[in-house]
Motif scaffolding. Structure first.
Motif, PDB file in Angstrom:
ATOM      1  N   ALA A 110       1.648   3.350  -2.258  1.00  0.00           N
ATOM      2  CA  ALA A 110       1.129   4.527  -2.965  1.00  0.00           C
ATOM      3  C   ALA A 110      -0.133   5.062  -2.306  1.00  0.00           C
ATOM      4  CB  ALA A 110       0.834   4.167  -4.423  1.00  0.00           C
ATOM      5  N   GLY A 111      -0.552   4.415  -1.219  1.00  0.00           N
ATOM      6  CA  GLY A 111      -1.740   4.865  -0.503  1.00  0.00           C
ATOM      7  C   GLY A 111      -1.404   5.994   0.457  1.00  0.00           C
ATOM      8  N   GLY A 168       0.831  -1.214   0.000  1.00  0.00           N
ATOM      9  CA  GLY A 168       0.000   0.000   0.000  1.00  0.00           C
ATOM     10  C   GLY A 168       0.857   1.251   0.000  1.00  0.00           C
ATOM     11  N   SER A 191      -8.483  -1.894  11.928  1.00  0.00           N
ATOM     12  CA  SER A 191      -9.306  -0.670  11.860  1.00  0.00           C
ATOM     13  C   SER A 191     -10.185  -0.536  13.092  1.00  0.00           C
ATOM     14  CB  SER A 191     -10.197  -0.747  10.624  1.00  0.00           C
ATOM     15  OG  SER A 191     -11.189   0.245  10.681  1.00  0.00           O
ATOM     16  N   ILE A 220      -1.592   6.397   3.940  1.00  0.00           N
ATOM     17  CA  ILE A 220      -0.734   6.154   5.106  1.00  0.00           C
ATOM     18  C   ILE A 220       0.601   5.559   4.656  1.00  0.00           C
ATOM     19  CG2 ILE A 220      -0.540   4.955   7.333  1.00  0.00           C
ATOM     20  CD1 ILE A 220      -3.627   5.005   7.481  1.00  0.00           C
ATOM     21  N   GLN A 223      -8.448  -2.952   0.621  1.00  0.00           N
ATOM     22  CA  GLN A 223      -9.593  -2.197   0.123  1.00  0.00           C
ATOM     23  C   GLN A 223     -10.197  -1.521   1.346  1.00  0.00           C
ATOM     24  OE1 GLN A 223     -10.864  -1.477  -3.027  1.00  0.00           O
ATOM     25  NE2 GLN A 223     -11.909  -0.052  -1.672  1.00  0.00           N
ATOM     26  N   ASN A 269      -0.690  -6.856  -7.605  1.00  0.00           N
ATOM     27  CA  ASN A 269      -1.856  -7.134  -6.759  1.00  0.00           C
ATOM     28  C   ASN A 269      -1.421  -8.105  -5.666  1.00  0.00           C
ATOM     29  OD1 ASN A 269      -4.230  -8.016  -5.630  1.00  0.00           O
ATOM     30  ND2 ASN A 269      -5.209  -8.583  -7.571  1.00  0.00           N
ATOM     31  N   LEU A 271      -0.005  -2.487   4.673  1.00  0.00           N
ATOM     32  CA  LEU A 271      -1.092  -1.495   4.724  1.00  0.00           C
ATOM     33  C   LEU A 271      -2.039  -1.598   3.534  1.00  0.00           C
ATOM     34  CD1 LEU A 271       0.997   1.657   5.799  1.00  0.00           C
ATOM     35  CD2 LEU A 271      -0.202   0.040   7.277  1.00  0.00           C
ATOM     36  N   ALA A 272      -1.672  -2.343   2.512  1.00  0.00           N
ATOM     37  CA  ALA A 272      -2.545  -2.439   1.327  1.00  0.00           C
ATOM     38  C   ALA A 272      -3.865  -3.086   1.736  1.00  0.00           C
ATOM     39  CB  ALA A 272      -1.881  -3.280   0.243  1.00  0.00           C
ATOM     40  N   LYS A 284     -11.383  -6.940   8.354  1.00  0.00           N
ATOM     41  CA  LYS A 284     -10.277  -6.489   9.221  1.00  0.00           C
ATOM     42  C   LYS A 284     -10.178  -7.356  10.478  1.00  0.00           C
ATOM     43  CE  LYS A 284      -8.316  -3.252   6.888  1.00  0.00           C
ATOM     44  NZ  LYS A 284      -6.897  -3.297   6.544  1.00  0.00           N
ATOM     45  N   MET A 291     -12.800  10.162   1.951  1.00  0.00           N
ATOM     46  CA  MET A 291     -13.075  10.422   3.367  1.00  0.00           C
ATOM     47  C   MET A 291     -13.694  11.812   3.557  1.00  0.00           C
ATOM     48  SD  MET A 291      -9.920   8.437   5.205  1.00  0.00           S
ATOM     49  CE  MET A 291     -10.577   8.606   6.855  1.00  0.00           C
ATOM     50  N   LYS A 294      -2.348   8.695  -6.494  1.00  0.00           N
ATOM     51  CA  LYS A 294      -1.425   7.625  -6.081  1.00  0.00           C
ATOM     52  C   LYS A 294      -0.094   7.766  -6.813  1.00  0.00           C
ATOM     53  CE  LYS A 294      -5.151   4.449  -4.885  1.00  0.00           C
ATOM     54  NZ  LYS A 294      -5.832   3.165  -5.063  1.00  0.00           N
TER      55      LYS A 294
HETATM   56  N1  LIG Z   1      -7.160   6.117   6.669  1.00  0.00           N
HETATM   57  C1  LIG Z   1      -7.887   5.673   7.690  1.00  0.00           C
HETATM   58  O1  LIG Z   1      -8.569   6.449   8.366  1.00  0.00           O
HETATM   59  C2  LIG Z   1      -7.853   4.215   8.069  1.00  0.00           C
HETATM   60  C3  LIG Z   1      -8.617   3.824   9.189  1.00  0.00           C
HETATM   61  C4  LIG Z   1      -8.615   2.481   9.555  1.00  0.00           C
HETATM   62  C5  LIG Z   1      -7.848   1.563   8.872  1.00  0.00           C
HETATM   63  N2  LIG Z   1      -7.127   1.967   7.776  1.00  0.00           N
HETATM   64  C6  LIG Z   1      -6.330   0.949   7.081  1.00  0.00           C
HETATM   65  O2  LIG Z   1      -5.018   1.458   6.889  1.00  0.00           O
HETATM   66  C7  LIG Z   1      -4.473   0.963   5.664  1.00  0.00           C
HETATM   67  C8  LIG Z   1      -4.025   2.116   4.793  1.00  0.00           C
HETATM   68  O3  LIG Z   1      -5.139   2.961   4.558  1.00  0.00           O
HETATM   69  P1  LIG Z   1      -5.080   4.278   3.690  1.00  0.00           P
HETATM   70  O4  LIG Z   1      -5.986   5.253   4.313  1.00  0.00           O
HETATM   71  O5  LIG Z   1      -3.674   4.611   3.417  1.00  0.00           O
HETATM   72  O6  LIG Z   1      -5.812   3.738   2.359  1.00  0.00           O
HETATM   73  P2  LIG Z   1      -5.409   3.894   0.821  1.00  0.00           P
HETATM   74  O7  LIG Z   1      -6.560   3.354   0.050  1.00  0.00           O
HETATM   75  O8  LIG Z   1      -4.977   5.290   0.551  1.00  0.00           O
HETATM   76  O9  LIG Z   1      -4.149   2.952   0.693  1.00  0.00           O
HETATM   77  C9  LIG Z   1      -4.237   1.573   0.423  1.00  0.00           C
HETATM   78  C10 LIG Z   1      -3.373   1.279  -0.787  1.00  0.00           C
HETATM   79  O10 LIG Z   1      -3.427  -0.131  -1.010  1.00  0.00           O
HETATM   80  C11 LIG Z   1      -3.500  -0.343  -2.401  1.00  0.00           C
HETATM   81  N3  LIG Z   1      -4.163  -1.623  -2.630  1.00  0.00           N
HETATM   82  C12 LIG Z   1      -5.472  -1.932  -2.422  1.00  0.00           C
HETATM   83  N4  LIG Z   1      -5.706  -3.195  -2.787  1.00  0.00           N
HETATM   84  C13 LIG Z   1      -4.524  -3.706  -3.223  1.00  0.00           C
HETATM   85  C14 LIG Z   1      -4.124  -4.958  -3.745  1.00  0.00           C
HETATM   86  N5  LIG Z   1      -5.007  -5.971  -3.884  1.00  0.00           N
HETATM   87  N6  LIG Z   1      -2.827  -5.120  -4.107  1.00  0.00           N
HETATM   88  C15 LIG Z   1      -1.934  -4.118  -3.956  1.00  0.00           C
HETATM   89  N7  LIG Z   1      -2.261  -2.903  -3.480  1.00  0.00           N
HETATM   90  C16 LIG Z   1      -3.536  -2.704  -3.123  1.00  0.00           C
HETATM   91  C17 LIG Z   1      -4.291   0.820  -2.968  1.00  0.00           C
HETATM   92  O11 LIG Z   1      -3.989   1.050  -4.335  1.00  0.00           O
HETATM   93  C18 LIG Z   1      -3.851   1.967  -2.068  1.00  0.00           C
HETATM   94  O12 LIG Z   1      -2.816   2.710  -2.657  1.00  0.00           O
HETATM   95  C19 LIG Z   1      -5.564   0.105   5.044  1.00  0.00           C
HETATM   96  O13 LIG Z   1      -5.334  -1.236   5.411  1.00  0.00           O
HETATM   97  C20 LIG Z   1      -6.832   0.616   5.700  1.00  0.00           C
HETATM   98  O14 LIG Z   1      -7.836  -0.361   5.697  1.00  0.00           O
HETATM   99  C21 LIG Z   1      -7.102   3.276   7.368  1.00  0.00           C
END
Ligand SMILES: NC(=O)c1ccc[n+]([C@@H]2O[C@H](COP(=O)([O-])OP(=O)(O)OC[C@H]3O[C@@H](n4cnc5c(N)ncnc54)[C@H](O)[C@@H]3O)[C@@H](O)[C@H]2O)c1
Length: 330
Positions: free
Chosen positions: A9-10, A7, A128, A12, A86, A61, A83-84, A157, A192, A42
């Motif tokens: 490019a996400g 994750g 989460s 966090i 959905q 993936n 962290l990756a 989760k 969000m 991203k």
């Molecule tokens: N941001 C929040 O408030 C929050 C709260 C609770 C939990 N989380 C958890 O924290 C983690 C990071 O969250 P975030 O806010 O950065 O979300 P985000 O969607 O920005 O980052 C997740 C990244 O994972 C990648 N991804 C998704 N499915 C994938 C797959 N099958 N293969 C490879 N990459 C994949 C996406 O392209 C994305 O860049 C996640 O697990 C999320 O569930 C976040």
């Protein structure tokens, strides 16, 4: 340290990668850059990380076992930060199988990968606050029952926590699951509330306020989250972990939040001040799967990892608003 970061490019993941690189560590990033939200965003995050010589990236993936094996199976990691996923509660109604693929199969693939890693000291993974579902006892404690999820996202989760526990017990893979509470900040997520409100206010559109604004969230600034993720990474649980009658497993779960639930309407007021504009509000009922209040009990993470968040929403929201305007040239 060589870190496998899923994750990357996400939201966090990008911030965690930046901190690790600033500390002089090596980061192997994995992300499939899926279009759940803006791929351009991203890619923009990724572009900054790729400027760093200690960062490498694989677009893959995580649920695709053989592709993951080909991409990173031969590399050696000292830590995995997984962290990756959905993310998002509401989208799980529209596209449930995206959650099963990324969050269940993907988590399993990462666990199997961890099993092959002989030098691995620790795997930290994202859970989460949504696992607390409709619990009414506040603040939410890691000791509370969390087996009644009210969204599919929360169910996946919680399942990840169980899968991880079993792998910690069976194979001695040290793991820590972090239950994040509503993370926000620059480079945040377009699905969000803070992003949606900012976008609408700047476009002169009304904002949708769910449950008529009667909601509290333990909004947590992303820099605080990164500090907690790294504090966790640096403190792997020992082989003798296990409370009471539970079988021993090097596995722990922590809340990571702000310990300061804020009314949604206060967030909106701070945002209005930061943007210098008032929002027209459309009051809507509660959305299915959504939770009325979140509030993290941080006793355990403070005791074990010395974690204490330091950023209030009065500081963090204007930082987000300033970033949003600069990024979009508004
Ligand atoms: N941001 C929040 O408030 C929050 C709260 C609770 C939990 N989380 C958890 O924290 C983690 C990071 O969250 P975030 O806010 O950065 O979300 P985000 O969607 O920005 O980052 C997740 C990244 O994972 C990648 N991804 C998704 N499915 C994938 C797959 N099958 N293969 C490879 N990459 C994949 C996406 O392209 C994305 O860049 C996640 O697990 C999320 O569930 C976040």
């Amino acid at each position: 340290m060589t870190n496998l970061l899923t994750g990357a490019a996400g939201f966090i993941g990008f911030h965690v990668a930046q901190r690790l690189l600033d500390q002089g560590e090596r980061v192997v990033g994995v992300d499939n850059l899926n279009p759940y939200y803006s791929v351009v965003l991203k890619e923009d995050r990724l572009r900054q990380l790729l400027e760093h010589p200690n960062f490498s990236f694989h677009q893959v993936n995580i649920a695709d076992r053989s592709a993951m094996q080909d991409a990173v199976g031969e590399l050696k990691f000292t830590s995995i930060i997984h962290l990756a996923a959905q993310a998002g509660v509401r989208y799980s109604i529209e596209n449930p199988f995206a959650y099963i693929e990324a969050n269940l199969i993907g988590h399993m693939v990462i666990l199997e990968l961890a099993r092959q890693q002989s030098a691995l000291t620790h795997m930290v993974y994202a859970s989460s606050s949504s696992v607390y579902g409709g619990n009414t006892k506040l603040p939410f404690s890691e000791e509370d029952r969390v087996d009644q999820p009210i969204s599919l996202y929360a169910a996946t989760k919680k399942s990840d926590e169980l899968l991880s526990y079993s792998y910690a017990h069976l194979y001695g893979i040290p793991q820590t699951g972090l239950r994040f509470f509503t993370v926000y900040g620059p480079w945040g997520r377009p699905d969000m509330a803070l992003w949606l409100f900012t976008e609408a206010i700047l476009a002169g559109r009304p904002i949708k306020v769910f449950n008529h604004g009667d909601m509290h969230r333990d909004f947590t600034y992303v820099d605080d989250i990164v500090s907690g993720v790294l504090a966790a990474r640096d403190n792997p649980p020992g082989a003798d972990e296990g409370a009471g009658d539970a079988p021993t497993a090097p596995h722990r779960i922590y809340n990571i939040g702000n310990n300061h639930p804020e009314p949604l309407l206060r967030l909106i007021e701070i945002l209005e001040d930061a943007l210098g504009r008032k929002a027209a509000r459309i009051l809507e009922p509660m959305q299915p799967g959504d939770v009325k209040n979140t509030y993290a009990d941080l006793t355990a993470i403070e005791r074990d990892l010395g974690f204490r968040p330091t950023t209030t929403i009065a500081e963090g929201v204007p930082r987000f608003a300033a970033w949003f305007r600069e990024y979009h040239k508004l």
